[in-house]
Enzyme design. Structure first.
Site, PDB file in Angstrom:
ATOM      1  N   ASP A  34     -31.683 -21.697  11.384  1.00  0.00           N
ATOM      2  CA  ASP A  34     -32.366 -22.774  10.362  1.00  0.00           C
ATOM      3  C   ASP A  34     -31.274 -23.091   9.326  1.00  0.00           C
ATOM      4  OD1 ASP A  34     -35.181 -23.217   9.923  1.00  0.00           O
ATOM      5  OD2 ASP A  34     -34.622 -22.727   8.050  1.00  0.00           O
ATOM      6  N   HIS A  55     -27.474 -15.833  -6.770  1.00  0.00           N
ATOM      7  CA  HIS A  55     -27.780 -17.168  -7.634  1.00  0.00           C
ATOM      8  C   HIS A  55     -27.982 -16.750  -9.074  1.00  0.00           C
ATOM      9  CE1 HIS A  55     -27.713 -18.371  -3.474  1.00  0.00           C
ATOM     10  NE2 HIS A  55     -29.033 -18.476  -3.399  1.00  0.00           N
TER      11      HIS A  55
HETATM   12  C1  BG6 Z   1     -31.585 -19.434  -0.795  1.00  0.00           C
HETATM   13  C2  BG6 Z   1     -32.466 -18.368  -0.459  1.00  0.00           C
HETATM   14  O1  BG6 Z   1     -30.382 -18.812  -0.772  1.00  0.00           O
HETATM   15  O2  BG6 Z   1     -31.778 -20.154  -1.729  1.00  0.00           O
HETATM   16  C3  BG6 Z   1     -33.836 -18.916  -0.387  1.00  0.00           C
HETATM   17  O3  BG6 Z   1     -32.126 -17.615   0.572  1.00  0.00           O
HETATM   18  C4  BG6 Z   1     -34.003 -20.071  -1.608  1.00  0.00           C
HETATM   19  O4  BG6 Z   1     -35.028 -18.216  -0.301  1.00  0.00           O
HETATM   20  C5  BG6 Z   1     -32.814 -20.951  -1.787  1.00  0.00           C
HETATM   21  O5  BG6 Z   1     -35.198 -20.879  -0.871  1.00  0.00           O
HETATM   22  C6  BG6 Z   1     -33.095 -21.827  -2.814  1.00  0.00           C
HETATM   23  O6  BG6 Z   1     -31.877 -22.610  -2.794  1.00  0.00           O
HETATM   24  P1  BG6 Z   1     -32.086 -24.047  -3.373  1.00  0.00           P
HETATM   25  O7  BG6 Z   1     -30.772 -24.932  -3.536  1.00  0.00           O
HETATM   26  O8  BG6 Z   1     -33.170 -24.913  -2.867  1.00  0.00           O
HETATM   27  O9  BG6 Z   1     -32.505 -24.058  -5.024  1.00  0.00           O
END
Ligand code: BG6
Length: 495
Positions: A14, A236
């Site tokens: 993915d 994050h």
């Molecule tokens: C990823 C997570 O690191 O970050 C996901 O594994 C999440 O679960 C995604 O949806 C969110 O990233 P962004 O950039 O779409 O806010």
């Protein structure tokens, strides 16, 4: 210099189709990939080069909108090798393949990208070493979560250190690749007016929110063994806390910047028994209308206790932040997708004006919106025109669109390019990943020791468990919830 080859493990997965290939394509179309580059996809699915190119072309047409020219040409740089990355025997074949692609006996301008399930993060580097593929100019990018807890992260770090030098290892956290995350640094350190206020004397509390209006999609197998804390918070969210809370590095170099990040993590106030019981709220989305609950998702056990939402109150024990709570939260299936930091300044010491509509705003708020509608909003009180002295909150807002150019760029493209150029600034260093786990480990231990610790349900499309509201109420506040359909920066429901 030998020919550049990027080798993607997990090439039929993915992440590769959604993020990596579109990012590589965008670098390609801007002429930012090394001359004569090649990309070698590795996976267990069987493809010939040609069928893999067709598959990626098809996905690019889906994920790059509007469709752009040059995708087909880009795909001619793709190759594919089917092997099981868990098994050592395939790696000699990989070496052989790299020699054929480059026409060199010992190609070493290699970038390995691990876009695989985390269970392979420890295995692949060891096999690369056995096959002698950990060469001098080789780099490796590893996806998050790096480790499952502190112990496994330490073990992984040991494995990586036995195969590569630290400067060859790039632990990726794509939030740091976001233009708007980097801009927190510019906002704070390229302006003189906010920094003097950026501390416990003027800031009351800070909110960090990264929520999404999607569920776990097709990732049940991965997500159920991971949960929101490992998926979003340990990496994050805490990175965003670091950017908000860090000291200015004297000179902006990779090491100086990363030292300051580690200092924030080391200053996180260790969680007490009380924190574990009262200042962490975990939740799981439940069915609502036609929307499935988490336990009905594919590959999720019907009695799963994995959290899809978490809110926490954390503290930073240092001169700048002592006593200022940071409230952080993330969740799936919330009313909207938004990532933002809200800095709440202290109230004026005295209220001398009337309140407009009975609402008495006495504190300024600064909102750093990372996505969507990237921008910055400052709220402050102004007199309502007319007789009397009614004061109302107004907003001064800046939207990135106003800067023109490539306002938000692509986080993966930025980070891959940095790695190709050997710049590790925006990647997580080994000590940072361990420091972060050290802080969160007690939460994971607590949940595993007390599996019955509360896990609150919240219906799809709501702002999470009510208990997380209660946590905020303790501070006399509410979460700042943006409106459901964000179309511009000034849509804040609580106004
Ligand atoms: C990823 C997570 O690191 O970050 C996901 O594994 C999440 O679960 C995604 O949806 C969110 O990233 P962004 O950039 O779409 O806010």
């Amino acid at each position: 210099m030998s020919k550049f080859v990027m080798i993607i493990f997990g090439a039929s997965g993915d992440l590769t189709k959604r993020k990596l290939m579109p990012a590589l394509y965008s670098l390609y179309k801007d002429n930012r990939l090394p001359e004569g580059f090649a990309i070698l996809g590795i996976g267990r699915t069987e493809y010939a080069d040609e069928t893999y190119r067709d598959y990626i072309l098809n996905e690019l047409e889906h994920f790059v909108t509007p469709a752009e020219v040059g995708m087909k040409e880009f795909c001619t740089h793709l190759h594919y090798l089917s092997l099981d990355p868990a098994k050592e025997e395939g790696y000699a074949m990989l070496d052989q393949h790299l020699q054929e692609i480059t026409g060199e006996k010992e190609p070493d301008n290699l970038l390995f990208y691990l876009a695989t399930p985390p269970s392979l993060y420890g295995v692949i580097p060891l096999h690369l070493k056995t096959a002698g593929l950990n060469r001098e100019h080789t780099r490796i990018i590893v996806e998050k979560p790096f480790g499952y807890n502190l112990k496994s992260a330490q073990e992984l770090n040991k494995i990586y250190a036995s195969v590569f030098e630290e400067h060859q290892i790039y632990r990726i956290d794509h939030f740091l690749g976001k233009e708007t995350a980097q801009n927190i640094l510019a906002f704070r350190f390229a302006n003189g007016i906010f920094e003097p206020l950026w501390n416990r004397n003027y800031i009351d509390y800070v909110e960090v929110t990264a929520v999404e209006n999607l569920g776990i999609e097709q990732r049940g197998g991965f997500y159920d063994g991971t949960g929101a804390l490992r998926d979003m918070v340990q990496n994050h969210l805490i990175q965003l806390v670091a950017l908000t809370a860090m000291e200015p590095p004297a000179v902006f170099t990779a090491d100086n910047f990363r030292n300051e990040v580690v200092k924030v993590y080391d200053s996180l106030k260790p969680l007490t028994e009380e924190d574990l019981n009262e200042h962490i709220v975990r939740g799981q989305y439940t069915a609502s209308g036609s929307k499935k609950g988490y336990r009905e998702e594919k590959n999720v056990p019907a009695d799963s206790r994995t959290e899809t939402y978490i809110a926490m109150k954390i503290g930073i024990d240092n001169w700048r932040w002592s006593g200022v709570p940071f409230y952080i939260r993330t969740g799936k299936q919330m009313p909207t997708k938004v990532t933002e930091i809200v800095v709440h300044f202290r109230e004026t010491p005295h209220q001398m004006f009337h309140c407009h509509g009975g609402h008495c705003p006495r504190a300024n708020k600064l909102i750093l919106r990372l996505q969507p509608n990237e921008g910055i909003v400052l709220k402050f009180g102004m007199k309502v025109p007319g007789p009397g002295f009614d004061v109302k909150q107004v907003m001064m807002d800046f939207s990135y669109d106003q800067l023109g150019g490539q306002a938000t760029g692509d986080a993966y493209a930025r980070l891959i390019e940095d790695c190709i150029q050997g710049d590790p600034t925006l990647f997580t260093r080994s000590d940072a990943v361990e420091a972060s786990w050290r802080f969160f480990d007690p939460v994971l231990r607590y949940w595993s020791e007390y599996p019955d610790a509360p896990l609150y349900g919240y219906p799809v499309g709501t702002w999470g468990p009510l208990e997380s509201e209660a946590m905020m109420h303790e501070h006399g506040a509410d979460w700042t919830n943006p409106c459901k359909n964000l179309t511009n920066t000034d849509q804040y429901c609580e106004l």
